[in-house]
Design a protein around this motif. Structure first.
Motif, PDB file in Angstrom:
ATOM      1  N   GLU A   3       0.810  -1.216   0.000  1.00  0.00           N
ATOM      2  CA  GLU A   3       0.000   0.000   0.000  1.00  0.00           C
ATOM      3  C   GLU A   3       0.841   1.263   0.000  1.00  0.00           C
ATOM      4  O   GLU A   3       0.394   2.293  -0.478  1.00  0.00           O
ATOM      5  CB  GLU A   3      -0.947   0.001   1.193  1.00  0.00           C
ATOM      6  CG  GLU A   3      -2.066  -1.001   1.045  1.00  0.00           C
ATOM      7  CD  GLU A   3      -3.095  -0.898   2.136  1.00  0.00           C
ATOM      8  OE1 GLU A   3      -2.881  -0.143   3.102  1.00  0.00           O
ATOM      9  OE2 GLU A   3      -4.121  -1.579   2.021  1.00  0.00           O
ATOM     10  N   ALA A   4       2.051   1.198   0.547  1.00  0.00           N
ATOM     11  CA  ALA A   4       2.884   2.399   0.607  1.00  0.00           C
ATOM     12  C   ALA A   4       4.353   2.030   0.698  1.00  0.00           C
ATOM     13  O   ALA A   4       4.706   0.966   1.185  1.00  0.00           O
ATOM     14  CB  ALA A   4       2.504   3.244   1.811  1.00  0.00           C
ATOM     15  N   SER A   5       5.191   2.930   0.211  1.00  0.00           N
ATOM     16  CA  SER A   5       6.633   2.791   0.333  1.00  0.00           C
ATOM     17  C   SER A   5       7.198   4.130   0.782  1.00  0.00           C
ATOM     18  O   SER A   5       7.243   5.082   0.003  1.00  0.00           O
ATOM     19  CB  SER A   5       7.262   2.394  -1.008  1.00  0.00           C
ATOM     20  OG  SER A   5       8.672   2.473  -0.915  1.00  0.00           O
ATOM     21  N   VAL A   6       7.579   4.201   2.040  1.00  0.00           N
ATOM     22  CA  VAL A   6       8.129   5.440   2.578  1.00  0.00           C
ATOM     23  C   VAL A   6       9.418   5.811   1.861  1.00  0.00           C
ATOM     24  O   VAL A   6       9.652   6.967   1.533  1.00  0.00           O
ATOM     25  CB  VAL A   6       8.367   5.317   4.100  1.00  0.00           C
ATOM     26  CG1 VAL A   6       9.046   6.558   4.645  1.00  0.00           C
ATOM     27  CG2 VAL A   6       7.054   5.067   4.823  1.00  0.00           C
ATOM     28  N   VAL A  14      -5.097   2.096  -3.560  1.00  0.00           N
ATOM     29  CA  VAL A  14      -5.966   1.286  -2.706  1.00  0.00           C
ATOM     30  C   VAL A  14      -5.697   1.508  -1.215  1.00  0.00           C
ATOM     31  O   VAL A  14      -6.439   1.017  -0.377  1.00  0.00           O
ATOM     32  CB  VAL A  14      -5.836  -0.219  -3.039  1.00  0.00           C
ATOM     33  CG1 VAL A  14      -6.340  -0.501  -4.438  1.00  0.00           C
ATOM     34  CG2 VAL A  14      -4.408  -0.697  -2.863  1.00  0.00           C
ATOM     35  N   ALA A  15      -4.648   2.247  -0.897  1.00  0.00           N
ATOM     36  CA  ALA A  15      -4.311   2.515   0.506  1.00  0.00           C
ATOM     37  C   ALA A  15      -5.374   3.413   1.136  1.00  0.00           C
ATOM     38  O   ALA A  15      -5.925   4.292   0.472  1.00  0.00           O
ATOM     39  CB  ALA A  15      -2.940   3.177   0.599  1.00  0.00           C
TER      40      ALA A  15
END
Length: 50
Positions: A3-6, A14-15
């Motif tokens: 959902e995410a990549s910092v 979709v996050a």
């Protein structure tokens, strides 16, 4: 799909945070509910890599 990549500064559509800002225009703010508290964030950039 994650959902995410910092590290890369990306969030999948979709996050939950992405769904919360769908339709919000650049420069506008939205209030996110983060458990028992709320956080106001500003949409500072929008990009799409297809």
């Amino acid at each position: 799909m994650d959902e995410a990549s910092v590290a890369s500064g990306k969030v999948a559509f979709v996050a939950p945070i992405a769904r919360a800002v769908i339709g919000v225009k650049l420069g506008k703010t939205v209030t996110l509910k983060l458990g028992p508290k709320e956080e106001v964030v500003e949409v500072a950039a929008i990009s799409y890599e297809g």
